[in-house]
Design a protein around this motif. Sequence first.
Motif: not given
Length: 211
Positions: A82-90
Amino acid sequence: MPTSAPPKNRFERRRAETRQALVRAARQILAETGDTSASIQAIAERADVGFGSFYNHFASKTELFDAAVTDALEEFGQVIDARVEGIDDPAELVSAGFRLTARMADSHPELMRILRDRGLAHIHSDSGLSPRALRDLEIGIASGRFTCGDATTALSALGGTLLSLVALRLGRPDLDGDEAASDLAEMVLRMLGLAPDDAHEVTRRPLPGLA
């Protein structure tokens, strides 16, 4: 706590509520003492359900405590998701996972105590943060972001380091948890193949909040 599809009728709702009450009681016991020798009667009383209800849901205490650990790990994965939604960089996903976990020692202490005590056996489980981390590692390797050869082996190193961070946060609350998490995440990213300057920058990016 993690939830499945809503029960269809009153009987199913009550049954689901009873099961969840037993799982919640088992989670509390694991977090408080780690002692799985508690009697079924004691567990049922803590859950505020009838003794006979236990066997409508679990064949043994071992099955119940296994369900409690799985429930806790899945909640852990859902909170991070829920907190990292929207982060694309592995690489940023790995970093955020470490840094958010460190903060959860304060916001979700019960969860972190279960993770510390029971997490090692579940590093390669199909629930919780493990399948999510494995997915991110595989994406990072496929994209060239990570240079390690095997995602499963990398997960072992990542998971072991994360559990060490949890133990450190719970055992040394006087330490700066954010700094320790960023430092460990930086080390892990360098192990995965990032250049030192890149790993440092990624682990110092603004972090999503954690309620």
